[in-house]
Scaffold this motif. Structure first.
Motif, PDB file in Angstrom:
ATOM      1  N   GLY A  29     -10.993 -17.052   5.995  1.00  0.00           N
ATOM      2  CA  GLY A  29     -10.257 -17.536   7.155  1.00  0.00           C
ATOM      3  C   GLY A  29      -8.775 -17.226   7.179  1.00  0.00           C
ATOM      4  N   ASP A  30      -7.984 -18.276   7.379  1.00  0.00           N
ATOM      5  CA  ASP A  30      -6.545 -18.113   7.571  1.00  0.00           C
ATOM      6  C   ASP A  30      -5.832 -17.619   6.321  1.00  0.00           C
ATOM      7  OD1 ASP A  30      -6.950 -19.049  10.108  1.00  0.00           O
ATOM      8  OD2 ASP A  30      -6.187 -21.077   9.724  1.00  0.00           O
ATOM      9  N   TYR A  31      -6.438 -17.765   5.154  1.00  0.00           N
ATOM     10  CA  TYR A  31      -5.782 -17.288   3.938  1.00  0.00           C
ATOM     11  C   TYR A  31      -5.497 -15.787   4.002  1.00  0.00           C
ATOM     12  CZ  TYR A  31      -6.863 -21.737   1.621  1.00  0.00           C
ATOM     13  OH  TYR A  31      -6.931 -23.061   1.270  1.00  0.00           O
ATOM     14  N   ALA A  32      -6.312 -15.054   4.738  1.00  0.00           N
ATOM     15  CA  ALA A  32      -6.080 -13.613   4.880  1.00  0.00           C
ATOM     16  C   ALA A  32      -4.744 -13.335   5.563  1.00  0.00           C
ATOM     17  CB  ALA A  32      -7.219 -12.977   5.672  1.00  0.00           C
ATOM     18  N   TYR A  33      -4.212 -14.340   6.285  1.00  0.00           N
ATOM     19  CA  TYR A  33      -2.921 -14.187   6.969  1.00  0.00           C
ATOM     20  C   TYR A  33      -1.811 -14.929   6.237  1.00  0.00           C
ATOM     21  CZ  TYR A  33      -6.235 -12.801  10.558  1.00  0.00           C
ATOM     22  OH  TYR A  33      -7.275 -12.192  11.220  1.00  0.00           O
ATOM     23  N   THR A  34      -2.098 -16.149   5.779  1.00  0.00           N
ATOM     24  CA  THR A  34      -1.059 -16.934   5.111  1.00  0.00           C
ATOM     25  C   THR A  34      -0.803 -16.461   3.684  1.00  0.00           C
ATOM     26  OG1 THR A  34      -2.691 -18.586   4.387  1.00  0.00           O
ATOM     27  CG2 THR A  34      -1.607 -18.964   6.514  1.00  0.00           C
ATOM     28  N   ASN A  35      -1.773 -15.775   3.091  1.00  0.00           N
ATOM     29  CA  ASN A  35      -1.610 -15.224   1.734  1.00  0.00           C
ATOM     30  C   ASN A  35      -1.978 -13.747   1.743  1.00  0.00           C
ATOM     31  OD1 ASN A  35      -1.020 -15.327  -1.034  1.00  0.00           O
ATOM     32  ND2 ASN A  35      -3.134 -15.793  -1.582  1.00  0.00           N
ATOM     33  N   ALA A  36      -1.427 -13.036   2.726  1.00  0.00           N
ATOM     34  CA  ALA A  36      -1.796 -11.633   2.930  1.00  0.00           C
ATOM     35  C   ALA A  36      -1.436 -10.757   1.736  1.00  0.00           C
ATOM     36  CB  ALA A  36      -1.118 -11.098   4.192  1.00  0.00           C
ATOM     37  N   ASP A  37      -0.412 -11.150   0.969  1.00  0.00           N
ATOM     38  CA  ASP A  37      -0.017 -10.347  -0.199  1.00  0.00           C
ATOM     39  C   ASP A  37      -1.153 -10.223  -1.210  1.00  0.00           C
ATOM     40  OD1 ASP A  37       2.447 -10.014   0.908  1.00  0.00           O
ATOM     41  OD2 ASP A  37       3.491 -11.409  -0.423  1.00  0.00           O
ATOM     42  N   PHE A  38      -1.984 -11.254  -1.284  1.00  0.00           N
ATOM     43  CA  PHE A  38      -3.084 -11.229  -2.248  1.00  0.00           C
ATOM     44  C   PHE A  38      -4.020 -10.051  -1.963  1.00  0.00           C
ATOM     45  CE2 PHE A  38      -7.418 -12.530  -3.504  1.00  0.00           C
ATOM     46  CZ  PHE A  38      -7.220 -12.799  -4.851  1.00  0.00           C
ATOM     47  N   ASP A  39      -4.462  -9.925  -0.725  1.00  0.00           N
ATOM     48  CA  ASP A  39      -5.350  -8.820  -0.373  1.00  0.00           C
ATOM     49  C   ASP A  39      -4.639  -7.482  -0.483  1.00  0.00           C
ATOM     50  OD1 ASP A  39      -7.552 -10.489   0.218  1.00  0.00           O
ATOM     51  OD2 ASP A  39      -6.736 -10.907   2.206  1.00  0.00           O
ATOM     52  N   ALA A  40      -3.378  -7.443  -0.063  1.00  0.00           N
ATOM     53  CA  ALA A  40      -2.629  -6.190  -0.129  1.00  0.00           C
ATOM     54  C   ALA A  40      -2.464  -5.729  -1.575  1.00  0.00           C
ATOM     55  CB  ALA A  40      -1.262  -6.364   0.531  1.00  0.00           C
ATOM     56  N   ASP A  41      -2.150  -6.666  -2.474  1.00  0.00           N
ATOM     57  CA  ASP A  41      -1.966  -6.316  -3.883  1.00  0.00           C
ATOM     58  C   ASP A  41      -3.273  -5.830  -4.504  1.00  0.00           C
ATOM     59  OD1 ASP A  41       0.641  -7.098  -3.632  1.00  0.00           O
ATOM     60  OD2 ASP A  41       0.426  -8.987  -4.717  1.00  0.00           O
ATOM     61  N   GLU A  42      -4.375  -6.562  -4.243  1.00  0.00           N
ATOM     62  CA  GLU A  42      -5.655  -6.157  -4.832  1.00  0.00           C
ATOM     63  C   GLU A  42      -6.101  -4.798  -4.293  1.00  0.00           C
ATOM     64  OE1 GLU A  42      -7.847 -10.019  -6.588  1.00  0.00           O
ATOM     65  OE2 GLU A  42      -8.751  -9.115  -4.806  1.00  0.00           O
ATOM     66  N   ASN A  43      -5.898  -4.559  -3.002  1.00  0.00           N
ATOM     67  CA  ASN A  43      -6.282  -3.265  -2.444  1.00  0.00           C
ATOM     68  C   ASN A  43      -5.395  -2.142  -2.962  1.00  0.00           C
ATOM     69  OD1 ASN A  43      -8.595  -3.435  -0.469  1.00  0.00           O
ATOM     70  ND2 ASN A  43      -7.334  -5.076   0.328  1.00  0.00           N
ATOM     71  N   SER A  44      -4.107  -2.422  -3.116  1.00  0.00           N
ATOM     72  CA  SER A  44      -3.214  -1.414  -3.684  1.00  0.00           C
ATOM     73  C   SER A  44      -3.631  -1.067  -5.106  1.00  0.00           C
ATOM     74  CB  SER A  44      -1.772  -1.928  -3.667  1.00  0.00           C
ATOM     75  OG  SER A  44      -0.900  -0.997  -4.277  1.00  0.00           O
ATOM     76  N   PHE A  45      -3.944  -2.095  -5.894  1.00  0.00           N
ATOM     77  CA  PHE A  45      -4.354  -1.873  -7.279  1.00  0.00           C
ATOM     78  C   PHE A  45      -5.642  -1.059  -7.353  1.00  0.00           C
ATOM     79  CE2 PHE A  45      -6.839  -3.268 -11.007  1.00  0.00           C
ATOM     80  CZ  PHE A  45      -5.974  -2.877 -12.021  1.00  0.00           C
ATOM     81  N   THR A  46      -6.657  -1.457  -6.586  1.00  0.00           N
ATOM     82  CA  THR A  46      -7.941  -0.767  -6.662  1.00  0.00           C
ATOM     83  C   THR A  46      -7.854   0.652  -6.120  1.00  0.00           C
ATOM     84  OG1 THR A  46      -8.563  -1.949  -4.636  1.00  0.00           O
ATOM     85  CG2 THR A  46      -9.453  -2.770  -6.701  1.00  0.00           C
ATOM     86  N   ASN A  47      -6.965   0.894  -5.177  1.00  0.00           N
ATOM     87  CA  ASN A  47      -6.804   2.268  -4.700  1.00  0.00           C
ATOM     88  C   ASN A  47      -6.124   3.142  -5.751  1.00  0.00           C
ATOM     89  OD1 ASN A  47      -7.833   2.850  -1.914  1.00  0.00           O
ATOM     90  ND2 ASN A  47      -6.702   0.975  -1.456  1.00  0.00           N
ATOM     91  N   ARG A  48      -5.297   2.540  -6.595  1.00  0.00           N
ATOM     92  CA  ARG A  48      -4.724   3.297  -7.712  1.00  0.00           C
ATOM     93  C   ARG A  48      -5.812   3.602  -8.743  1.00  0.00           C
ATOM     94  NH1 ARG A  48      -1.051   0.033 -10.237  1.00  0.00           N
ATOM     95  NH2 ARG A  48       0.099   1.734 -11.180  1.00  0.00           N
ATOM     96  N   VAL A  49      -6.710   2.628  -8.962  1.00  0.00           N
ATOM     97  CA  VAL A  49      -7.852   2.892  -9.839  1.00  0.00           C
ATOM     98  C   VAL A  49      -8.715   3.996  -9.246  1.00  0.00           C
ATOM     99  CG1 VAL A  49      -9.956   1.916 -10.835  1.00  0.00           C
ATOM    100  CG2 VAL A  49      -7.864   0.529 -10.736  1.00  0.00           C
ATOM    101  N   ARG A  50      -8.926   3.943  -7.941  1.00  0.00           N
ATOM    102  CA  ARG A  50      -9.734   4.956  -7.251  1.00  0.00           C
ATOM    103  C   ARG A  50      -9.138   6.349  -7.453  1.00  0.00           C
ATOM    104  NH1 ARG A  50      -9.976   7.431  -2.140  1.00  0.00           N
ATOM    105  NH2 ARG A  50     -12.128   7.827  -1.444  1.00  0.00           N
ATOM    106  N   THR A  51      -7.824   6.453  -7.355  1.00  0.00           N
ATOM    107  CA  THR A  51      -7.163   7.749  -7.558  1.00  0.00           C
ATOM    108  C   THR A  51      -7.444   8.294  -8.954  1.00  0.00           C
ATOM    109  OG1 THR A  51      -5.399   7.205  -5.991  1.00  0.00           O
ATOM    110  CG2 THR A  51      -4.923   8.915  -7.619  1.00  0.00           C
ATOM    111  N   LEU A  52      -7.401   7.412  -9.962  1.00  0.00           N
ATOM    112  CA  LEU A  52      -7.683   7.836 -11.331  1.00  0.00           C
ATOM    113  C   LEU A  52      -9.123   8.322 -11.466  1.00  0.00           C
ATOM    114  CD1 LEU A  52      -5.876   4.972 -13.291  1.00  0.00           C
ATOM    115  CD2 LEU A  52      -5.119   7.343 -13.071  1.00  0.00           C
ATOM    116  N   LEU A  53     -10.049   7.667 -10.774  1.00  0.00           N
ATOM    117  CA  LEU A  53     -11.454   8.084 -10.835  1.00  0.00           C
ATOM    118  C   LEU A  53     -11.651   9.431 -10.143  1.00  0.00           C
ATOM    119  CD1 LEU A  53     -13.243   4.680 -10.130  1.00  0.00           C
ATOM    120  CD2 LEU A  53     -12.910   5.821 -12.331  1.00  0.00           C
TER     121      LEU A  53
END
Length: 324
Positions: free
Chosen positions: A199-223
């Protein structure tokens, strides 16, 4: 049973000038607790969902109790976090710190209680060490409560270590764990699993999703640099988003992947999701019989993880007074 990594066993004598390290772990309780099930409901309501009806509420408690029963009555999360604390203890001692004291982020006000007790024991400096890629809503709520405590006292200084989403060493650790189960890159698919937020956490704590997606995309680049096919390396939420893990695994199979690695890329510790929910999500994909799926375990007390956390503590000591 209290352990040396719990606040009940803080030293009460000797030189207490070295900083105390409090390790905040976003883990569930070891056994089913009614209070935690209630907190889950409260969290969903806070995230914008309607309160469950009196008819549905008992089913929520029953579902949580059933999950623990399916896991043999215990979640491995706290034991996994404690193993990491034990690996960290001699490293932090060598760095001139006391601890770590392990706390659960989902225990409302627990860090504040630890700080109050630490102050009574004479500690005047505390480092709150976050063992996560990004701070969840529960972790941030703990910090807000802690900041309220600190505004009422002047005898203690507290600093927070940054989240680990930008750590090259952590990205390499996750990528290497995935590559460790991959034997035929041209026909392999990888699902990098993030948490997702309701729900609203995706907006009120948007940094959480942004950080996890940024991290996993860096892992993806390594793969991809290791030879995997770009279309077969996907990032997906475990829940609260689409495409979820089931859809992602099914899609990887449709793209021709004969081997699929499911990597809980942002999960530090084994828990009920890694033990139960991820395997169920994989089974629900209903893949062809010749498609082999391997689930990569969380980092747990991996020495690289401990080394990264030690470096975070040393950096906090070197830059005392700076908060992140």
């Amino acid at each position: 049973v209290p352990t040396r990594h719990e606040v009940t066993t803080l030293p009460t004598s000797g030189d207490l000038k070295p900083p105390l390290v409090v390790m905040a772990a976003d883990v569930e309780p070891t056994t089913y607790q009614v209070g935690d099930a209630t907190a889950d409901i409260d969290s969903l309501v806070e995230a914008g969902f309607p309160p469950p009806s009196l008819l549905l509420t008992p089913f929520h408690y029953a579902a949580q109790k059933t999950r623990y029963r399916a896991a043999g009555g215990y979640s491995p999360a706290w034991a996994s976090a404690r193993a990491l604390a034990e690996r960290l203890e001699p490293r932090l001692s060598a760095a001139g710190c006391v601890g770590p004291v392990l706390v659960r982020c989902s225990n409302v006000g627990e860090i504040s209680r630890v700080l109050e007790m630490a102050e009574s024991y004479g500690f005047d400096r505390v480092i709150v060490l976050g063992a996560h890629i990004s701070a969840s809503h529960a972790c941030k709520s703990q910090r807000e409560l802690t900041d309220d405590v600190l505004r009422r006292q002047e005898s203690m200084a507290v600093t927070y270590t940054p989240s680990l989403w930008s750590s090259d060493a952590m990205a390499e650790l996750v990528a290497n764990k995935a590559l460790g189960v991959i034997h035929d890159p041209p026909v392999t698919g990888v699902a990098l699993v993030v948490h997702g937020q309701p729900g609203d956490y995706a907006y009120t704590n948007a940094d959480f999703d942004a950080d996890e997606n940024s991290f996993t995309n860096r892992v993806r680049t390594l793969l991809l640099e290791a030879g995997l096919t770009a279309s077969r390396v996907r990032v997906c939420p475990m829940e609260w988003g689409r495409p979820d893990l089931t859809e992602t695994v099914r899609h990887l199979g449709a793209l021709g992947a004969r081997h699929i690695a499911v990597v809980p890329a942002c999960y530090p510790f084994a828990n009920l999701q890694t033990l139960l929910d991820i395997p169920v999500a994989i089974r629900e994909a209903r893949l062809a019989e010749d498609v082999r799926v391997v689930q990569v375990p969380p980092w747990g007390d991996d020495p690289v993880f401990a080394e990264v956390l030690e470096a975070s503590v040393r950096s906090a000591m070197a830059n005392w007074g700076t908060t992140v």
